[in-house]
Design a protein around this motif. Structure first.
Motif, PDB file in Angstrom:
ATOM      1  N   ASP A 146       3.455   3.430   8.439  1.00 42.09           N
ATOM      2  CA  ASP A 146       2.622   3.701   7.270  1.00 42.09           C
ATOM      3  C   ASP A 146       3.405   3.791   5.955  1.00 42.09           C
ATOM      4  O   ASP A 146       2.860   3.424   4.905  1.00 42.09           O
ATOM      5  N   PRO A 147       4.697   4.225   5.932  1.00 37.77           N
ATOM      6  CA  PRO A 147       5.400   4.248   4.639  1.00 37.77           C
ATOM      7  C   PRO A 147       5.598   2.867   4.016  1.00 37.77           C
ATOM      8  O   PRO A 147       5.838   2.767   2.807  1.00 37.77           O
ATOM      9  N   VAL A 148       5.546   1.808   4.816  1.00 40.98           N
ATOM     10  CA  VAL A 148       5.743   0.462   4.268  1.00 40.98           C
ATOM     11  C   VAL A 148       4.478  -0.399   4.390  1.00 40.98           C
ATOM     12  O   VAL A 148       4.532  -1.606   4.119  1.00 40.98           O
ATOM     13  N   MET A 149       3.392   0.201   4.768  1.00 44.19           N
ATOM     14  CA  MET A 149       2.171  -0.571   4.958  1.00 44.19           C
ATOM     15  C   MET A 149       1.352  -0.580   3.659  1.00 44.19           C
ATOM     16  O   MET A 149       0.321   0.064   3.525  1.00 44.19           O
ATOM     17  N   PHE A 150       1.845  -1.333   2.687  1.00 45.11           N
ATOM     18  CA  PHE A 150       1.184  -1.437   1.391  1.00 45.11           C
ATOM     19  C   PHE A 150       0.722  -2.888   1.203  1.00 45.11           C
ATOM     20  O   PHE A 150       1.172  -3.791   1.930  1.00 45.11           O
ATOM     21  N   PRO A 151      -0.179  -3.144   0.268  1.00 43.76           N
ATOM     22  CA  PRO A 151      -0.770  -4.485   0.155  1.00 43.76           C
ATOM     23  C   PRO A 151       0.249  -5.604  -0.008  1.00 43.76           C
ATOM     24  O   PRO A 151       0.081  -6.690   0.564  1.00 43.76           O
ATOM     25  N   GLY A 152       1.318  -5.381  -0.775  1.00 48.35           N
ATOM     26  CA  GLY A 152       2.293  -6.440  -0.992  1.00 48.35           C
ATOM     27  C   GLY A 152       2.919  -6.933   0.300  1.00 48.35           C
ATOM     28  O   GLY A 152       3.076  -8.139   0.510  1.00 48.35           O
ATOM     29  N   LEU A 153       3.272  -6.022   1.178  1.00 50.16           N
ATOM     30  CA  LEU A 153       3.843  -6.420   2.469  1.00 50.16           C
ATOM     31  C   LEU A 153       2.764  -6.990   3.378  1.00 50.16           C
ATOM     32  O   LEU A 153       2.962  -8.019   4.031  1.00 50.16           O
ATOM     33  N   ARG A 154       1.624  -6.330   3.401  1.00 48.81           N
ATOM     34  CA  ARG A 154       0.549  -6.772   4.298  1.00 48.81           C
ATOM     35  C   ARG A 154       0.130  -8.210   4.009  1.00 48.81           C
ATOM     36  O   ARG A 154      -0.183  -8.969   4.920  1.00 48.81           O
ATOM     37  N   GLU A 155       0.136  -8.579   2.764  1.00 47.07           N
ATOM     38  CA  GLU A 155      -0.331  -9.904   2.367  1.00 47.07           C
ATOM     39  C   GLU A 155       0.778 -10.953   2.352  1.00 47.07           C
ATOM     40  O   GLU A 155       0.508 -12.138   2.138  1.00 47.07           O
ATOM     41  N   SER A 156       2.018 -10.532   2.580  1.00 42.33           N
ATOM     42  CA  SER A 156       3.143 -11.459   2.517  1.00 42.33           C
ATOM     43  C   SER A 156       3.378 -12.118   3.871  1.00 42.33           C
ATOM     44  O   SER A 156       2.761 -11.782   4.880  1.00 42.33           O
ATOM     45  N   GLU A 157       4.349 -13.036   3.893  1.00 42.55           N
ATOM     46  CA  GLU A 157       4.759 -13.685   5.130  1.00 42.55           C
ATOM     47  C   GLU A 157       5.915 -12.951   5.803  1.00 42.55           C
ATOM     48  O   GLU A 157       6.416 -13.399   6.841  1.00 42.55           O
TER      49      GLU A 157
END
Length: 305
Positions: free
Chosen positions: A59-70
């Protein structure tokens, strides 16, 4: 990390220097798994392919930028399973055998005979059926408890849980549990899962154990349930605010066991976390499939069962 340093350029940084270190990096190892620095530095991730976090929860790294990236996300699933299971069995025994009261009486130099509870034959409901929940189920079952689980999908005949109930039916199974163990990953669906309604569904003799994430619980509702006698006790290793503030009533409630987010931290755990990353680094360099790949939409590594 020495073996990795021999194969790659490694930049070590704290949160303040993350953006600078991240520029041009192919992989990121988030060793400080409680750090919230990655979203703020994400603009500098100009060639990142892989992010590994030194924890089971992501959860500390589960933000939209990572979620939507490759960018591929992996975690350290498997390191803490048995240690957390031992912690859970330990607090279950502590409640049943009244160890906290025994220590109080010892300090008062008082000989006061008491009867204790058996755990064999009691019912444990483990909410979260990933590897940690599975290890908890195995250990509690070995101690003679009747165990069932709550997961994403219902099934029967599970080798560790027996019956797994769908998360949508949690409220139906809370009333029969003597011990409710929260170990679910933190997602948009599990945040605040244990609220006033959930605690009201439990029987007054039940104990609640949280080794998942603090945000699974509405803390004010838990405090109210404990104060009103709607629950017999709680063992809490994680909190929505950490460190737990000194003014929190959880410190002083007589039926609460507080530990500082340490249930999985056995002697040698830091090295074990690096070893998991090192093993995946070898696979990554060889172009092989990585272990513990997180489904970024679900927020955890899907189980194969």
């Amino acid at each position: 990390m020495r073996a990795i340093e021999a194969e790659a350029v490694v930049r070590y940084t704290d949160a303040g220097g993350l953006a600078e270190a991240l520029s041009g990096a192919d992989a990121l190892f988030v060793y400080d798994f409680l750090s919230m620095a990655v979203p703020g530095a994400w603009h500098a991730a100009d060639r990142l392919h892989w992010l590994h976090i030194a924890s089971a929860g992501v959860d500390p790294v589960m933000f939209p930028g990572l979620r939507e990236s490759e960018v591929v996300l992996t975690n350290s699933r498997g390191v803490f399973d048995d240690a957390i299971a031992e912690y859970v069995l330990g607090v279950v025994l502590a409640f049943a055998k009244g160890f906290a009261r025994s220590l109080e009486l010892q300090r008062e130099v008082r000989w006061q005979h008491r009867e204790s509870e058996r755990i064999a034959g009691t019912e444990a409901l483990v909410v979260g059926t990933g590897p940690i929940g599975r290890s908890i189920a195995r250990l509690l079952r070995a101690a003679g408890m009747r165990v069932s689980g709550v997961g994403r999908r219902a099934r029967t005949g599970d080798p560790d849980f027996g019956d797994v109930h769908a998360s949508s039916e949690l409220a139906l199974h809370l009333p029969s549990a003597d011990y409710v163990v929260a170990v679910a990953p933190l997602t948009e669906h599990t945040k605040g899962l244990f609220d006033a309604k959930a605690f009201a569904a439990m029987k007054p003799s039940a104990r609640f154990v949280n080794v998942g994430r603090g945000e699974l619980v509405v803390t004010a509702d838990l405090v109210a349930a404990l104060r009103e006698g709607a629950l017999a006790g709680a063992a809490l290793d994680v909190f929505d605010i950490e460190p737990l503030p000194s003014e929190s009533p959880l410190w002083t409630l007589p039926n609460v066991l507080v530990s500082p987010h340490m249930s999985g931290d056995f002697l040698g755990w830091r090295n074990a976390l690096v070893e998991v990353f090192a093993g995946n680094f070898t696979r990554w360099r060889a172009g092989e499939a990585l272990h513990n790949v997180v489904d970024k939409q679900l927020g955890y590594v899907p189980s194969v069962s």
